[in-house]
Design a protein around this motif. Sequence first.
Motif, PDB file in Angstrom:
ATOM      1  N   VAL A  70       0.877  -1.186  -0.067  1.00  0.00           N
ATOM      2  CA  VAL A  70      -0.151   0.205  -0.012  1.00  0.00           C
ATOM      3  C   VAL A  70       0.821   1.272   0.091  1.00  0.00           C
ATOM      4  O   VAL A  70       1.685   1.379   0.883  1.00  0.00           O
ATOM      5  CB  VAL A  70      -0.959   0.004   1.135  1.00  0.00           C
ATOM      6  N   GLN A  71       0.727   2.203  -1.061  1.00  0.00           N
ATOM      7  CA  GLN A  71       1.455   3.313  -1.249  1.00  0.00           C
ATOM      8  C   GLN A  71       0.838   4.332   0.002  1.00  0.00           C
ATOM      9  O   GLN A  71      -0.366   4.298   0.312  1.00  0.00           O
ATOM     10  CB  GLN A  71       1.247   3.921  -2.632  1.00  0.00           C
ATOM     11  N   GLU A  72       2.098   4.989   0.545  1.00  0.00           N
ATOM     12  CA  GLU A  72       1.747   5.993   1.663  1.00  0.00           C
ATOM     13  C   GLU A  72       0.761   7.133   0.926  1.00  0.00           C
ATOM     14  O   GLU A  72       1.071   7.588  -0.191  1.00  0.00           O
ATOM     15  CB  GLU A  72       2.842   6.854   2.237  1.00  0.00           C
ATOM     16  N   ALA A  73      -0.287   7.145   1.538  1.00  0.00           N
ATOM     17  CA  ALA A  73      -1.259   8.115   0.960  1.00  0.00           C
ATOM     18  C   ALA A  73      -0.742   9.612   0.927  1.00  0.00           C
ATOM     19  O   ALA A  73      -0.393   9.864   2.216  1.00  0.00           O
ATOM     20  CB  ALA A  73      -2.862   8.077   1.574  1.00  0.00           C
ATOM     21  N   LYS A  74      -0.942  10.213  -0.160  1.00  0.00           N
ATOM     22  CA  LYS A  74      -0.347  11.746  -0.295  1.00  0.00           C
ATOM     23  C   LYS A  74      -1.366  12.400   0.491  1.00  0.00           C
ATOM     24  O   LYS A  74      -2.735  12.529   0.352  1.00  0.00           O
ATOM     25  CB  LYS A  74      -0.375  12.156  -1.574  1.00  0.00           C
ATOM     26  N   PRO A  75      -1.060  13.371   1.332  1.00  0.00           N
ATOM     27  CA  PRO A  75      -1.955  14.268   2.080  1.00  0.00           C
ATOM     28  C   PRO A  75      -2.752  15.104   1.030  1.00  0.00           C
ATOM     29  O   PRO A  75      -2.471  15.745   0.071  1.00  0.00           O
ATOM     30  CB  PRO A  75      -1.156  14.997   3.120  1.00  0.00           C
ATOM     31  N   SER A  76      -4.213  15.243   1.224  1.00  0.00           N
ATOM     32  CA  SER A  76      -4.875  15.800   0.412  1.00  0.00           C
ATOM     33  C   SER A  76      -4.628  17.334   0.782  1.00  0.00           C
ATOM     34  O   SER A  76      -4.163  17.780   1.953  1.00  0.00           O
ATOM     35  CB  SER A  76      -6.491  15.452   0.378  1.00  0.00           C
ATOM     36  N   ALA A  77      -5.096  18.137  -0.195  1.00  0.00           N
ATOM     37  CA  ALA A  77      -4.816  19.578  -0.179  1.00  0.00           C
ATOM     38  C   ALA A  77      -5.981  19.986   1.028  1.00  0.00           C
ATOM     39  O   ALA A  77      -7.133  19.761   1.012  1.00  0.00           O
ATOM     40  CB  ALA A  77      -5.008  20.403  -1.336  1.00  0.00           C
ATOM     41  N   ALA A  78      -5.396  20.902   1.806  1.00  0.00           N
ATOM     42  CA  ALA A  78      -6.256  21.530   2.974  1.00  0.00           C
ATOM     43  C   ALA A  78      -7.159  22.846   2.193  1.00  0.00           C
ATOM     44  O   ALA A  78      -6.657  23.372   1.167  1.00  0.00           O
ATOM     45  CB  ALA A  78      -5.682  21.817   4.046  1.00  0.00           C
ATOM     46  N   ALA A  79      -7.910  23.205   2.790  1.00  0.00           N
ATOM     47  CA  ALA A  79      -8.755  24.518   2.470  1.00  0.00           C
ATOM     48  C   ALA A  79      -8.404  25.363   3.436  1.00  0.00           C
ATOM     49  O   ALA A  79      -7.627  25.456   4.257  1.00  0.00           O
ATOM     50  CB  ALA A  79     -10.326  24.152   2.661  1.00  0.00           C
ATOM     51  N   VAL A  80      -8.773  26.857   2.903  1.00  0.00           N
ATOM     52  CA  VAL A  80      -8.317  28.070   3.724  1.00  0.00           C
ATOM     53  C   VAL A  80      -8.943  27.950   5.286  1.00  0.00           C
ATOM     54  O   VAL A  80     -10.121  27.395   5.160  1.00  0.00           O
ATOM     55  CB  VAL A  80      -8.856  29.139   3.163  1.00  0.00           C
ATOM     56  N   GLY A  81      -8.308  27.869   6.223  1.00  0.00           N
ATOM     57  CA  GLY A  81      -8.487  27.513   7.675  1.00  0.00           C
ATOM     58  C   GLY A  81      -8.009  26.324   8.067  1.00  0.00           C
ATOM     59  O   GLY A  81      -8.407  25.916   9.419  1.00  0.00           O
ATOM     60  N   GLY A  82      -7.626  25.549   7.481  1.00  0.00           N
ATOM     61  CA  GLY A  82      -7.309  24.266   7.683  1.00  0.00           C
ATOM     62  C   GLY A  82      -5.918  24.103   8.086  1.00  0.00           C
ATOM     63  O   GLY A  82      -5.025  24.883   7.812  1.00  0.00           O
ATOM     64  N   ALA A  83      -5.541  23.253   9.017  1.00  0.00           N
ATOM     65  CA  ALA A  83      -4.147  23.010   9.522  1.00  0.00           C
ATOM     66  C   ALA A  83      -3.393  21.852   8.942  1.00  0.00           C
ATOM     67  O   ALA A  83      -4.066  20.761   8.842  1.00  0.00           O
ATOM     68  CB  ALA A  83      -4.162  23.095  11.051  1.00  0.00           C
ATOM     69  N   ILE A  84      -2.218  21.830   8.590  1.00  0.00           N
ATOM     70  CA  ILE A  84      -1.452  20.645   8.308  1.00  0.00           C
ATOM     71  C   ILE A  84      -0.214  20.424   9.132  1.00  0.00           C
ATOM     72  O   ILE A  84       0.649  21.495   9.035  1.00  0.00           O
ATOM     73  CB  ILE A  84      -1.063  20.444   6.769  1.00  0.00           C
ATOM     74  N   THR A  85      -0.106  19.108   9.829  1.00  0.00           N
ATOM     75  CA  THR A  85       1.199  19.050  10.381  1.00  0.00           C
ATOM     76  C   THR A  85       2.327  18.721   9.743  1.00  0.00           C
ATOM     77  O   THR A  85       2.159  17.630   8.946  1.00  0.00           O
ATOM     78  CB  THR A  85       0.940  18.116  11.667  1.00  0.00           C
ATOM     79  N   LEU A  86       3.373  19.200   9.588  1.00  0.00           N
ATOM     80  CA  LEU A  86       4.578  18.997   8.640  1.00  0.00           C
ATOM     81  C   LEU A  86       5.903  18.653   9.572  1.00  0.00           C
ATOM     82  O   LEU A  86       5.909  19.010  10.614  1.00  0.00           O
ATOM     83  CB  LEU A  86       5.002  20.207   7.944  1.00  0.00           C
ATOM     84  N   GLN A  87       6.385  17.469   8.905  1.00  0.00           N
ATOM     85  CA  GLN A  87       7.766  17.027   9.532  1.00  0.00           C
ATOM     86  C   GLN A  87       8.833  17.702   8.866  1.00  0.00           C
ATOM     87  O   GLN A  87       9.025  17.707   7.635  1.00  0.00           O
ATOM     88  CB  GLN A  87       7.711  15.502   9.362  1.00  0.00           C
TER      89      GLN A  87
END
Length: 217
Positions: A70-87
Amino acid sequence: MFWLLIVCVPILLLFSCVATVVSIGGDTTVTTQEDRPGAVRSAAPESTQPSPVQEAESPAAAENTQPSPVQEAKPSAAAVGGAITLQGRDSGLQVAVTLVKVVENAKPKNDYSKPETGNRFFAVQLILNNTGQAAYSDSPTNGAYVIDAEGQQYSSAYGDVQEGVSFHGSVTMGAGDSRKGIIVFEVPQAAKISKFQFALNSGFADQKGEWLTQAAG
């Protein structure tokens, strides 16, 4: 007496020849070399046709019963107001990035920071929250990009706008700390900005966050 012998002998010889011919013509048997007594009969030739060989049924190729990786799922794009935790590149560096707002036509704060003729300022406001164990020390503007509908990418520009306070230079914050700031981009007036991308370590981190931008006043 002598004359009788002369007449009878030829007649007897003639009748003997006729009897022999009749015997041969009445029951004639044609023999071959093999039919004669003592002849060895040759064996019937074996068929030169190869015996039909049944096609060996090759075993069907074993189907792969192993589950495909299973390929690692690419994070989907967030909308304005959304948060993404980055490494980050350091295993202890982790930052939650929130795209607070988008300003399509940001107003220059002074006359010294105006876009060129035919261009405009496009601005985004971010909140950076250090959720890792390592300290965050970086220049957020270096890892920020916007992309238009045609795939053209734009890097950040130096400029102050009225819609918020820009990130100036380097930002340093410990674990659990946060910062808020504006990043400004200079883009053509006709460009339709569709995406905002951000990465830690001045853009060199492997993981990148992506947000779908929306028009804002």
